[in-house]
Design an enzyme around this catalytic site. Sequence first.
Site, short mmCIF file in Angstrom:
data_model
loop_
_atom_site.label_atom_id
_atom_site.label_comp_id
_atom_site.label_asym_id
_atom_site.label_seq_id
_atom_site.Cartn_x
_atom_site.Cartn_y
_atom_site.Cartn_z
N SER A 177 -4.80 -7.98 10.39
CA SER A 177 -4.34 -9.06 11.28
C SER A 177 -2.94 -8.77 11.80
O SER A 177 -2.33 -9.61 12.47
CB SER A 177 -4.28 -10.39 10.51
OG SER A 177 -5.54 -10.73 10.06
N ASP A 202 -9.29 -5.35 2.66
CA ASP A 202 -9.37 -5.83 4.05
C ASP A 202 -10.69 -5.45 4.72
O ASP A 202 -10.98 -5.89 5.83
CB ASP A 202 -8.18 -5.31 4.87
CG ASP A 202 -6.99 -6.28 4.80
OD1 ASP A 202 -7.19 -7.44 4.42
OD2 ASP A 202 -5.86 -5.86 5.13
N THR A 234 2.49 -2.27 5.47
CA THR A 234 1.94 -3.03 4.34
C THR A 234 1.34 -2.16 3.25
O THR A 234 0.95 -1.02 3.51
CB THR A 234 0.84 -3.99 4.86
OG1 THR A 234 0.46 -4.87 3.81
CG2 THR A 234 -0.38 -3.26 5.36
N ARG A 280 -2.74 3.09 9.85
CA ARG A 280 -3.45 2.26 8.87
C ARG A 280 -4.13 3.19 7.85
O ARG A 280 -4.57 4.29 8.19
CB ARG A 280 -4.52 1.48 9.64
CG ARG A 280 -5.38 0.54 8.83
CD ARG A 280 -4.70 -0.74 8.59
NE ARG A 280 -5.61 -1.80 8.15
CZ ARG A 280 -5.18 -2.85 7.44
NH1 ARG A 280 -3.92 -2.98 7.11
NH2 ARG A 280 -6.02 -3.80 7.10
N ASN A 322 -0.70 -4.32 1.50
CA ASN A 322 -1.59 -5.49 1.41
C ASN A 322 -1.06 -6.54 0.46
O ASN A 322 -0.04 -7.15 0.74
CB ASN A 322 -3.04 -5.10 1.10
CG ASN A 322 -3.99 -6.22 1.45
OD1 ASN A 322 -3.68 -7.06 2.30
ND2 ASN A 322 -5.15 -6.27 0.84
N THR A 327 3.06 -7.78 3.02
CA THR A 327 3.20 -7.02 4.26
C THR A 327 4.64 -7.22 4.73
O THR A 327 5.32 -8.14 4.26
CB THR A 327 2.18 -7.49 5.32
OG1 THR A 327 0.88 -7.23 4.82
CG2 THR A 327 2.34 -6.86 6.68
N1 GLY Z 1 -3.21 -6.36 4.87
C1 GLY Z 1 -2.93 -7.38 5.77
C2 GLY Z 1 -3.36 -7.04 7.15
O1 GLY Z 1 -3.53 -5.85 7.44
O2 GLY Z 1 -3.58 -7.89 7.95
#
Ligand code: GLY
Length: 574
Positions: free
Chosen positions: A458, A428, A404, A110, A406, A386
């Site tokens: 998510s 986020d 992703t 991430r 986003n 995503t």
């Molecule tokens: N950017 C969408 C997620 O990480 O849930």
Amino acid sequence: MKFITFLFVIFFIANCSSPNLNYRTVPMAPGEKASEHVKIGKKYMITSQGRHSSQAGLKMMEMGGNAMDAFAAVSFAISVERPQSTGIGGGGFLVYWQPGMEKPLAFDFREKAPLKAHKKMFLDMSGKEIPRKSLDGIFAGGVPGLVAGVIEAHSRYGKLPLHAVIQPAIDLAEKGFEVYPGLAKALTYRQKVLARFPATKKIFFKEGKVLEEGDLLVQTDLAKTLKAIQARGKNGFYKGWVAKAIVEEEKRRGGMIRQADLDQYNVVQRKPVTGSYKGYDVYSMSPPSSGGIHVLQILNTVEPLNLSHYGIQDYRTIHYTASAMQQAFADRAKYLGDMDFVRVPLDELTSKKYAKSILAKIPKDRPLKKSEVLPGKFDGYESPETTHFTIMDSEGRVVSSTQTINGYFGSGLVIPGTGIILNNEMDDFATKVGAKNLFGAVGGEKNLVEPQKRPLSSMSPTIVLKHNKPVLALGSPSGTRILTCVAQTLLNYLEHNEPLLNAVSSVRYHQQWYPDELRIGAFGLKKETEDKLREMGYKINHKNLGCRVQAIAREGDNLIGVSDPRGQGMAAGE
Ligand code: GLY
């Protein structure tokens, strides 16, 4: 039995040209071929949201590679094929299993907040949020993690050299491909923001207008960057001319990312969250994603009800599942954040005991109002973008990865000379306590911006095993809807015993506490069910959920691949 019904459904879908409101009808995306979305194989299977990307994975298998080689090839190729959804300027998660492992592994790549980031960075002097600062342009971007994550996982478990797995992405970027309907739609949607950045315009505009369906999209600069990664591995991105271009653009636009951020970016291997559903072992992504925790929480809440007695389309199934979702989002707002920074009551939230207490509070005959739903108490204590893809190989390896940048085209900003689209993952984070993100989810204290923290997600890449053998793997894009779509597909398959294509294509619904509504996909809800739900007091909003589930099931000797027919994609295998 499941398999025979599956064949019937394939026949049905292959012969169905225009979707109607029969709930068995599969809602096909425009321009997509039904026959490419379902596949049965014996040796390997790949389901992704891109035809070229699935084929890139297939090529790795044909070259003697394994699921991890296909993972790397699909990751790089999908970065080229779905610039609206993901890319090397973004990040993601991977849940991975291979025979001999006691449990699947989770890789966290991430994005991270830059070292200079702080919790007031999206607020003005009076403490109000600055509109769109976390969504468009330079401040929206977190430090990208995708290249580091893919290379780390691949170097540990892949067989083929990096050179081979990255080549299909380079070819695709250089030769280009025709803009497909989903990409054209995203370009139109974000055209005003994209037009602000000359390096973005250079790639995605022609004669002053965004590319249209059927135009050729060539990404020469991105190919150059991919070649730098091919030659130097992760240093091709985090050091050298690519890193310099990123830092220069950040400085030029007053942004925060510096070489020290790129140097300090780290991939984290985490334990996936683990739960069970009626004898199946379910593994999904742990924080900084909220996905896995809440998928398990929803499954745990409805498990004692044996919803298959009612069926997928019954109002009671929808009522109890939606109520479980509602509670999950109330807990998400209060308790979830990056566990490297804050304590998350993971064991409590995923316990069967807590789920029992949630179920006990759901009235039989009406939905709870949002004011009636409070986060649990424990001792001591999103534009729908995503992408997701799933892979299984002949030796039993399983890849489930969600990646992703986003929102559509992330921040909208391309780093000049590199073809890299900077993500807008900073959105986020909670820009302040109680603020809503792109997907309308409320953020809390634990998800405020801090240097090097990872924003809450998510994304819910999930693997299901039974007696230590893979049964199912899946995931989806679409912000906060990801976790509810994954939970529902799991219930459709494991509880309602539906064939995989039905499990993926059946009606979808979503309840996220705020707003106080039951959002239901455009297709497939029986009228009498909807009437009954309205009678109970549900406010129904018919709005597409945006999920595009990519799933693979192992049934006996067969690998069944389903790429959600609602969007672009391909199930490819042998
Ligand atoms: N950017 C969408 C997620 O990480 O849930």
